[in-house]
Design a protein around this motif. Sequence first.
Motif, mmCIF file in Angstrom:
data_model
loop_
_atom_site.group_PDB
_atom_site.id
_atom_site.type_symbol
_atom_site.label_atom_id
_atom_site.label_comp_id
_atom_site.label_asym_id
_atom_site.label_seq_id
_atom_site.Cartn_x
_atom_site.Cartn_y
_atom_site.Cartn_z
ATOM 1 N N GLY A 250 60.945 42.575 41.649
ATOM 2 C CA GLY A 250 60.757 44.016 41.523
ATOM 3 C C GLY A 250 59.933 44.446 40.326
ATOM 4 O O GLY A 250 59.704 45.635 40.100
ATOM 5 N N VAL A 251 59.423 43.485 39.517
ATOM 6 C CA VAL A 251 58.613 43.788 38.328
ATOM 7 C C VAL A 251 57.130 43.766 38.719
ATOM 8 O O VAL A 251 56.715 42.938 39.534
ATOM 9 N N PHE A 252 56.366 44.641 38.057
ATOM 10 C CA PHE A 252 54.925 44.677 38.331
ATOM 11 C C PHE A 252 54.217 43.637 37.469
ATOM 12 O O PHE A 252 54.460 43.545 36.259
ATOM 13 N N TYR A 253 53.309 42.878 38.135
ATOM 14 C CA TYR A 253 52.554 41.827 37.451
ATOM 15 C C TYR A 253 51.048 42.090 37.648
ATOM 16 O O TYR A 253 50.627 42.718 38.626
ATOM 17 N N THR A 254 50.271 41.541 36.742
ATOM 18 C CA THR A 254 48.804 41.558 36.897
ATOM 19 C C THR A 254 48.269 40.184 36.579
ATOM 20 O O THR A 254 48.774 39.494 35.677
ATOM 21 N N GLU A 255 47.286 39.768 37.355
ATOM 22 C CA GLU A 255 46.525 38.566 37.038
ATOM 23 C C GLU A 255 45.067 39.006 36.881
ATOM 24 O O GLU A 255 44.531 39.706 37.758
ATOM 25 N N ALA A 256 44.420 38.612 35.788
ATOM 26 C CA ALA A 256 43.067 39.141 35.523
ATOM 27 C C ALA A 256 42.240 38.165 34.693
ATOM 28 O O ALA A 256 42.766 37.228 34.067
ATOM 29 N N GLN A 257 40.969 38.441 34.725
ATOM 30 C CA GLN A 257 40.000 37.717 33.868
ATOM 31 C C GLN A 257 39.488 38.707 32.838
ATOM 32 O O GLN A 257 39.082 39.822 33.158
ATOM 33 N N ILE A 258 39.495 38.291 31.596
ATOM 34 C CA ILE A 258 38.960 39.131 30.507
ATOM 35 C C ILE A 258 37.776 38.386 29.894
ATOM 36 O O ILE A 258 37.934 37.234 29.450
#
Length: 721
Positions: free
Chosen positions: A131-139
């Motif tokens: 139920g937690v919001f996650y993000t996967e990203a490239q910086i």
Amino acid sequence: MSSVTSNANRLSVVPALPQAEPPSLAERVLAALEGMLIQGRLVAGGRERSLIYAGDGAQALCGWPTTVLTRGDGLFFSGLVLPEDRLPLMAHVTEAAEAAGRYRVDYRITHRNGSVRWVSEQGAGRRGDDGVFYTEAQIKDITDEVRARQQLADAELRYRSIFDSGSEGLFQTSMDGLYLAANPALATIYGYSSPAQLIAELRNVGRQLYVDPERRSEFTTRMQADGEVRDFVSAVRRRDGSIVWISESAHSVCDLDGNFLYYEGSVRDVTAQREAESRLRHQATRDQLTGLFNRSSFAERFEESARRAERRGEGLVIAFIDLDNFKVINDSLGHLYGDKLLLAVSHRLSQCLRATDVLARYGGDEFVLMLEAGALDGKLEAVLARVQESIARPILLGEQEVTVTSSIGIAHFPDDARDLPHLLQQADAAMYAAKAAGRARVHRFTPEIGANATARLELEMALRSALERKELSLVYQPRLGRNGELRALEALLRWQSTEFGAISPVRFIPIAEETGLIVPITDFVIEAVASQLDVWRQAGLPCPRIAINCSVQLFRDGQFAERLFGILDRHDLPHRCIELEITETQLMADPKHMISALGSLKARGLTVAVDDFGTGYSSLAYLKSLPIDVIKIDKSFVDGLGPDTEDFLFSRAIISLGHSLGLEVVAEGVETGLQYTLLRELGCDEFQGYRFDRPLVASAIAGKLREMGSSLRWPQACEVV
């Protein structure tokens, strides 16, 4: 004895190392990605993000190792984001996570070394099973990109500023002449209210803009040949139809593949410059007063006409035109009216000429006219007569109406000469011959005239040095009263040249008038007369009044009166001992000025006489106002005097007029007893001429004065001079 053990005996078996597994496709892709890979969890209601994973690119991106970024609560990286960028960053991330969508956001972080770096984060958000919001990203670091974009933006801003506010017109046009872009300066030059109006209305440059439609074709031809044009000057029409001159510089703009995009360039309004250049050209080729051609322009046109005439087997006529008595009018009325007279004459000459004729002002009151003989059709005399008639019409100068005539000398190309200097010299000589013959005439050059002109020039040069050489002297002729008593002497100038011998005043006085030498010569005469009176006075002889002939030039000289009275005062002579004679013709050239000038001289004791009376057409109204004491009947009336002759009637009228105005009347040139008798019967007051005595040198006059004694009667017999 020792033993040696072979190395081979020492070899042992080493077990083989296991081979490393090659990286997977996913690992290779991740390794190839630029920047740092992260996985984060949104906390604090989406206001913060905790990093639970950071890739190996962390050190290069922000200067901190992965372990630092993910330790503890994982909020270390959030602390590197500049405070003003945190809320926008988290807003993008949260929105993407809630929508399970993708996002991209650029923001700034503080590097470990203290520098600020721009980074770009691109990734996706999701809700986890927990139920937690996650993000996967490239910086990745985009600092250099941002800086380049900023520099480009700054450059574009500067260009736009220059484009919009520049004083020069700037443009971009298509190859076929459509404006793609224009700045306000260009719109102003072309008379449009805005660049938008210019672009909308000016649809065909070649037809609408250029006065000469071929200029656009020449513009594109040069552009295609050279890729640019510089200082391309053309006349163009503004929106209101007025014409201005522009100077264009432009170049072709192409894409990376060399394909033409548009023409780009600048426009300057050079109308003022063109007008200034035109004025300079006009000044270089035209006479500044009259606007006629000047000498250099006339010479150029002569060369062109001479070549054309030779090809056709024809000739040219050079006519040298000089205004008669212009110097008198100029000196009397002043240079302002003299200039107005020249302007009027120039206009009249221009009006009566044909298209093939060339007219120039050559200096002063001299004009030169070039006529094509082929176009004259044998009517040269008629053309020149028309010229003289146009000049001779009365001209109003202020309140004074004057009439001038002209003397013309002509020379023929190629008969008389083939070059302009000699033709002008010959025409000038012929013009002087016309003046000598009575003025208002036309004379053609002849060898005899050429010889006379040479002689005249030699005479002028000799006259210029006559004073220094002491070649000038005076003689005196008596003026007698009705009973033979001496009333005055007239001082007459003589010139005994060391080169030419005795020269008649009839020859050298006109030269002195024309050259201005009359002023120093008259100063010499006044000094000589004053010295002679002083000598006679010291010798105890009676000192009669002496008449001195004066040119009108002297009365335009502001210092003449002071020089005259200075000489008399230096010799301690009373002013009444001098009488000034001025001819009626010169007097009437500017009667108002002469009334003032002569009045001031008469007020200081001088006697004033009008010489050659009856030849100048005096106005009775002016004559009554003139401050004069004596009028002298011209010799031409006396010569033909006889009972019931026209000259008798003229003489009677002059004597009657003079007496009615309270003036003394003198008859000059009296040579016979009959002339004397008739003039005496008409009431003439004084007489001068060979009937009584010829001009005498000073010593002879002294003898006469002694012989005369107190009787004052002039002895009749004396030596002839």
